[in-house]
Design a protein around this motif. Structure first.
Motif, PDB file in Angstrom:
ATOM      1  N   ASP A 135       0.740  -1.125   0.166  1.00 53.81           N
ATOM      2  CA  ASP A 135       0.070   0.372   0.400  1.00 53.81           C
ATOM      3  C   ASP A 135       0.881   1.365   0.082  1.00 53.81           C
TER       4      ASP A 135
ATOM      5  N   THR B 225       5.142   2.259   2.138  1.00 54.49           N
ATOM      6  CA  THR B 225       5.086   1.340   2.681  1.00 54.49           C
ATOM      7  C   THR B 225       6.608   0.408   2.746  1.00 54.49           C
TER       8      THR B 225
ATOM      9  N   ARG C 140       1.538  -1.115   4.712  1.00 62.26           N
ATOM     10  CA  ARG C 140       0.174  -2.092   5.034  1.00 62.26           C
ATOM     11  C   ARG C 140       0.686  -2.897   3.646  1.00 62.26           C
TER      12      ARG C 140
ATOM     13  N   GLN D 165      -0.818  -6.837   1.423  1.00 61.67           N
ATOM     14  CA  GLN D 165      -1.725  -8.230   1.470  1.00 61.67           C
ATOM     15  C   GLN D 165       0.153  -9.006   0.830  1.00 61.67           C
TER      16      GLN D 165
ATOM     17  N   GLN E 299      -2.983 -10.489   5.457  1.00 61.48           N
ATOM     18  CA  GLN E 299      -3.120  -8.046   5.408  1.00 61.48           C
ATOM     19  C   GLN E 299      -2.526  -8.067   7.243  1.00 61.48           C
TER      20      GLN E 299
ATOM     21  N   ARG F 287      -0.820  -4.260   8.862  1.00 61.66           N
ATOM     22  CA  ARG F 287      -1.157  -3.262   8.955  1.00 61.66           C
ATOM     23  C   ARG F 287       0.099  -2.510  10.136  1.00 61.66           C
ATOM     24  N   HIS F 288       0.916  -2.210   9.679  1.00 64.12           N
ATOM     25  CA  HIS F 288       1.812  -1.595  10.376  1.00 64.12           C
ATOM     26  C   HIS F 288       2.123   0.001  10.488  1.00 64.12           C
TER      27      HIS F 288
END
Length: 335
Positions: free
Chosen positions: A142, A145, A164, A166, A199, A201-202
Motif C-alpha cells: 500500500d 510502505t 500495509r 497483503q 494483510q 498493517r503497521h
C-alpha cells in the motif's frame, strides 16, 4: 528445453560431479542453488570441492606444460620409453598442487553464500505496488510502505517496517528440500503463515493482522501469547505489545484497497480523512474537530481527492477552502 539431471548426492565423487555440472552450459539457477545447499551441509563438502577444483585447474595447466608435452611426444615416437614415468610426473604435480590448495582452504575457507540476499521494497505516498518474490509469494504494498525481505535456508522472513501489505504466500521455491516457514515481523508481533492470504498493517506502534484465506498464527513477541485466525478475523497488537481479542474482518473493505478503493460503512469522517490523507500530498483538514463525528458511507478512489471533496460538499453540508501550506480545509457550510 530439456536439461540433464543434477548430480546425484552419492558418497563418492559428489565434488567432481558438481564441478562438471557447474561448468556445463546447461547449468540452471536451480542447480546452483542446490550446489550452495550442498556446500552448506558440511565443511568437508567445501574442502572436497576446493580440492576437485584445484586438481581440475592443475590438469589444464599441465596440459600446456612444455616438458610434459615434449615427454609425451617422445613417448609416442619411441614406444620403448616407459609411459609410467610421464604419468608419475603428472600425478606428483597434481598431488603437490592439491596439498597446497587444501592448506590455503583451511586458512581462507569461504563461507557458502546465502540463497537469497536481503531485499528492501518501498512505496511513496500515493503509490501501490505488487512485488513477486522468488518463492512464488506476491506482496501488494500500500501507500508509504516499506518492507525488508530475507530468505535463508531454514526460513523466509519479511519485516513490515511501516505501512500495509497483503501477502499471498507461495509454497516455496522448487529447489527447497522442504517448505520453509514463512514469517512476517511487524512491530512487536510475528505472523506465521500456513499457506494463505492475509494483510498486515503497521502504523506507528500498532500492528493489525487480518486473514482473507487459509490460516495464520499471530504471536505477541513480548508475552509469547498467540492467536490462530480463521478467514474473516483480525487481531491487533497494541503499542504496549499486548495481543487483543480477535474481531471480525470485513473482507470487502480489505480487498478494496488492493484495487485502489476505500470502502467506508458508517465510519467517522475524521477516520475517512485520515485514511485518504495517506494517499495524497495535499492533506485534508477539518476546521472544527467536532465535524469528525459525522458518519460517512461510500466508496472512494484513493487518487481522486476531488471526488471525495465534492461528495462531502453535496451530501454532508461541508465547504472546502484552501488553507496554508496547500492543505484543503473543510468547514461547515454557511446557511
Amino acid at each position: 528445453m530439456n536439461h540433464s539431471p543434477s548430480p546425484t548426492p552419492t558418497a563418492d565423487g559428489r565434488a567432481e560431479a558438481w564441478l562438471a555440472r557447474l561448468s556445463s552450459p546447461e547449468c540452471t539457477s536451480a542447480d546452483r542453488a542446490a550446489f550452495e545447499d550442498w556446500l552448506a551441509e558440511s565443511e568437508a563438502n567445501v574442502d572436497a570441492y576446493l580440492q576437485a577444483e584445484s586438481v581440475h585447474a592443475l590438469a589444464r595447466r599441465l596440459a600446456s606444460d612444455d616438458l610434459l608435452r615434449a615427454a609425451a611426444r617422445r613417448a609416442r615416437r619411441n614406444p620403448a620409453i616407459d609411459r609410467r614415468s610421464v604419468l608419475r610426473r603428472f600425478a606428483m604435480g597434481a598431488a603437490i598442487a592439491a596439498t597446497v590448495v587444501l592448506a590455503i582452504g583451511v586458512i581462507r575457507r569461504p563461507k557458502p553464500p546465502p540463497t537469497v540476499p536481503v531485499g528492501r521494497y518501498t512505496t511513496v505516498v500515493g503509490e501501490q505496488r505488487t512485488v513477486a518474490l522468488e518463492d512464488g509469494t506476491a506482496m501488494r504494498l500500500d501507500t508509504a510502505t516499506t518492507v525488508r525481505v530475507h530468505f535463508a535456508r531454514d526460513q523466509r522472513v519479511v519485516e513490515v517496517v511501516q505501512g500495509r501489505v497483503q501477502f499471498t504466500v507461495g509454497a516455496d521455491a522448487p529447489h527447497a528440500a522442504s517448505p520453509r516457514p514463512f514469517l512476517v515481523k511487524a512491530g512487536s508481533g510475528t505472523v506465521r503463515d500456513i499457506g494463505t492470504t492475509f494483510q498486515v498493517r503497521h502504523v506507528d506502534a500498532d500492528v493489525e493482522v487480518g486473514l482473507i484465506e487459509g490460516v495464520v498464527q499471530v504471536t505477541a513477541d513480548a508475552t509469547g501469547t498467540s492467536d490462530t485466525l480463521a478467514p474473516g478475523e483480525q487481531v491487533r497488537i497494541d503499542a504496549q505489545g499486548a495481543l487483543q481479542a480477535s474481531q471480525p474482518f470485513d473482507l470487502a473493505v480489505a480487498r478494496a484497497w488492493t484495487q485502489g478503493d476505500l470502502v467506508f460503512k458508517e465510519r467517522r469522517l475524521d477516520q475517512l480523512i485520515a485514511e485518504m490523507n495517506r494517499y495524497s500530498a495535499t492533506p485534508l483538514r477539518l476546521a472544527d474537530p467536532a465535524l469528525g463525528a459525522l458518519t460517512v458511507s461510500g466508496v472512494f478512489h484513493i487518487d481522486d481527492q476531488a471526488a471525495l471533496v465534492a461528495a462531502l460538499e453535496q451530501g454532508w453540508g461541508l465547504k472546502a477552502r484552501r488553507g496554508g501550506n496547500g492543505e484543503i480545509v473543510l468547514h461547515k457550510a454557511d446557511r
